[in-house]
Design an enzyme around this catalytic site. Structure first.
Site, PDB file in Angstrom:
ATOM      1  N   ASN A 164       0.859  -1.190   0.000  1.00 47.58           N
ATOM      2  CA  ASN A 164       0.000   0.000   0.000  1.00 47.58           C
ATOM      3  C   ASN A 164       0.890   1.233   0.000  1.00 47.58           C
ATOM      4  OD1 ASN A 164       0.662   0.849   2.702  1.00 47.58           O
ATOM      5  ND2 ASN A 164      -0.886  -0.517   3.539  1.00 47.58           N
ATOM      6  N   CYS A 165       0.322   2.370  -0.334  1.00 49.07           N
ATOM      7  CA  CYS A 165       1.051   3.638  -0.312  1.00 49.07           C
ATOM      8  C   CYS A 165       0.065   4.736   0.063  1.00 49.07           C
ATOM      9  CB  CYS A 165       1.724   3.931  -1.656  1.00 49.07           C
ATOM     10  SG  CYS A 165       0.595   4.168  -3.050  1.00 49.07           S
TER      11      CYS A 165
END
Length: 485
Positions: free
Chosen positions: A8-9
């Protein structure tokens, strides 16, 4: 080995999926079996099942923001390797080496402790990007509807607002679209706060940010805009973070998060916003808007060069995100030319790198040439990150070329009067009415790309020759030393 991973970011757009693809590609090349769950802007995709997690030898978490408490419990008892998502691409060649030494075994106690962290790990920028990620669907959907309404009017459909009788279809579509712009700021503030203080911070931050942008209620010329989202989101978030540590005893403790914190926080920040923060930030926003509207051309071109250079410099890194956030935050105030710089410059580094491999293949490795088509296609949809591997291989020439050409493209975008209503699909934005005038957009992009490619080839040729000459000098020195011995 059998491996499962989660990526994820903060924005949930580029790094999430690029790292997932890189992990899959590298694992397969080493003969491992891998499944990667992505937690992006579209939600959780390729969800890991309990059976898959149980069968895995290792878990890799490539994270740009905190995962949920349930996620930590899922991996209890597993050997887990955690790495920043921003570092994963740089370390992809060695990420599977000696996993046992890198891994930490999650136990039940550890899962509880980590899952109940009061504040997500990360910088202030990560909290800001959590807010931006939540606001993006509002402004994208709203921008597309406004663009469609404008296109329908251009095709001859009537436009009648409610004050002049029954509203027309185009007015209704446009009005729904503008709701996205209206609520993007409260949503941004709410998610910034909840990124810090979790769920109890969400509602108070949403309401006070909405209040700060209601210039009619506050009696100001302008609302607080993105400045209100940032200040109130961070303020409410950290207030709630420390408020949650209060101990009230067994009887009242269950009410702390659901009733006491939202009530007290809304009361305190509501009063502060109405009397102090709202008028203050509204006045500051008025001043900034006045400055942007009256700035002399020479200063505006200088600022445009700086914004374009920042966007191209670290290709999705903190400098890029700072410039992006500034441009994006002006959309709700109806200022669209600065965000047009993003629409031009963000395309350039990956597309220029990919095209350069076809023009001067001798300057690039086999892996770089193999990734060229993907870099061009992904780059054309405004994801700058595919340029990172090229920059890591030759930092000085690639970053210099990107930065100079990005700055000049920023100046051209402002000079040509290009505007961008909302985030879209990059090179195709003019076709759906998000970027106008279309001909100036494509001209600015063409000039910027041509300059970027020219600088990449020129500077990388010089860099390669110097590197080759240095190697020859080292070989000559080695031979001379050997003869002397």
């Amino acid at each position: 080995m059998k491996i499962v991973a989660v990526t994820n970011c903060p924005a949930g757009i580029a790094h999430t999926y690029m790292v997932a693809e890189a992990l899959e590609r590298k694992a397969v090349s080493l003969g491992h079996t891998i499944k990667v769950e992505t937690q992006g802007a579209s939600g959780v995709e390729n969800h890991l099942t309990p059976a898959e997690i149980k069968a895995a030898d290792y878990v890799i978490l490539a994270l740009g923001r905190t995962i949920s408490e349930d996620d930590y419990f899922r991996f209890s008892g597993k050997k887990v390797v955690e790495i920043k998502v921003s570092e994963a691409l740089k370390q992809i060649e060695t990420i599977f080496d000696d996993l046992d030494a890198k891994a930490t075994t999650f136990g039940n106690d550890q899962a509880v402790k980590m899952g109940k962290q009061e504040t997500p790990s990360g910088s202030v920028m990560s909290h800001l990007m959590a807010g931006v990620s939540a606001a993006l669907p509002f402004v994208i959907g709203g921008g597309l509807l406004v663009a469609i309404a404008n296109m329908l009017v251009q095709f001859g459909m009537p436009y009648t607002d409610m004050a002049n009788g029954d509203p027309s279809f185009t007015w209704i579509v446009e009005s729904i679209g503008y709701l996205g712009f209206k609520f993007m700021i409260p949503i941004m503030g709410a998610y910034i706060a909840s990124s810090i203080g979790d769920k109890p911070a969400f509602a108070p931050a949403f309401l006070v940010t909405y209040l700060a942008n209601d210039n009619t209620m506050l009696g100001t010329q302008s609302g607080a805009g993105f400045l209100g989202a940032v200040v109130l989101g961070l303020g409410v978030g950290y207030f709630v973070k420390y408020f949650r540590k209060v101990k009230l005893g067994k009887a009242l403790q269950p009410l702390l998060g659901s009733m006491i914190i939202p009530f007290v926080t809304l009361f305190v920040f509501g009063i502060l916003t109405y009397y102090v923060l709202g008028p203050l930030m509204g006045g500051m926003m008025d001043g900034m808007l006045h400055f942007l509207n009256t700035i002399p051309p020479s200063m505006k071109f200088g600022a445009a060069f700086l914004v374009g250079a920042m966007l191209a410099f670290d290709m999705g890194g903190p400098i890029n995100k700072t410039a992006w956030f500034f441009c994006f935050a002006l959309l709700d105030k109806g200022i669209y030319d600065w965000y047009a710089i993003v629409g031009v410059v963000a395309l350039m580094p990956p597309m220029a790198a990919g095209i350069s491999t076809f023009i001067a293949p001798r300057l690039f490795t086999k892996q770089e040439k193999g990734a060229a088509i993907s870099s061009i296609i992904v780059g054309a949809t405004v994801a700058t990150e595919p340029a990172i591997p090229y920059a890591l291989a030759a930092p000085l020439p690639m970053i210099t070329a990107n930065t100079i050409s990005g700055g000049i493209a920023g100046v051209l975008t402002i000079m040509f009067g290009v505007e961008r209503l909302a985030p879209g699909i990059g090179i195709f934005d003019p076709l759906i009415g998000l970027m106008s005038p279309w001909y100036w957009f494509y001209l600015a992009l063409f000039i910027g790309l041509a300059l970027n490619i020219f600088l990449i080839i020129t500077l990388k040729s010089i860099w390669a020759k110097r590197k080759e000459a240095k190697l020859k000098d080292e070989e000559r020195l080695t031979e001379t030393t050997g003869d002397s011995i």
